[in-house]
Design a protein around this motif. Structure first.
Motif, short mmCIF file in Angstrom:
data_model
loop_
_atom_site.label_atom_id
_atom_site.label_comp_id
_atom_site.label_asym_id
_atom_site.label_seq_id
_atom_site.Cartn_x
_atom_site.Cartn_y
_atom_site.Cartn_z
N GLU A 27 0.94 -1.29 -0.09
CA GLU A 27 0.00 -0.13 -0.08
C GLU A 27 0.97 1.27 0.27
N ARG A 29 0.04 4.37 -0.13
CA ARG A 29 -0.36 5.61 0.67
C ARG A 29 0.13 5.53 1.87
N SER A 30 0.68 6.60 2.79
CA SER A 30 0.57 6.46 4.13
C SER A 30 -0.64 6.75 5.04
N ALA A 32 -4.68 6.10 4.64
CA ALA A 32 -5.72 5.25 4.05
C ALA A 32 -7.14 6.07 4.16
#
Length: 56
Positions: A27, A29-30, A32
C-alpha cells in the motif's frame, strides 16, 4: 489498537487511518481513506472497525 478515525467527506463518512509500516510494500499511501457508504454517523461508527479489520 486504536480505532480508525471517522471523517465526513462531502456527505459520506469515511475512515482515515495511518497505514502500518509492515503494509507499506503493498500500500503506497501513508494515510488510507476508505468510504463507509453511509451518511449516518452512528452507522459509520459501527462499521469502521469491521471495515478496517478487513483491510489489514
Amino acid at each position: 489498537m486504536k480505532p480508525p478515525t471517522i471523517i465526513l467527506r462531502e456527505s459520506i463518512w469515511h475512515i482515515r487511518k495511518r497505514v502500518p509500516v509492515r503494509c507499506a510494500s503493498v500500500e503506497p499511501r501513508s494515510i488510507a481513506h476508505v468510504s463507509l457508504h453511509t451518511d449516518s454517523r452512528a452507522i459509520a461508527s459501527m462499521k469502521a472497525p469491521q471495515v478496517w479489520a478487513e483491510l489489514i
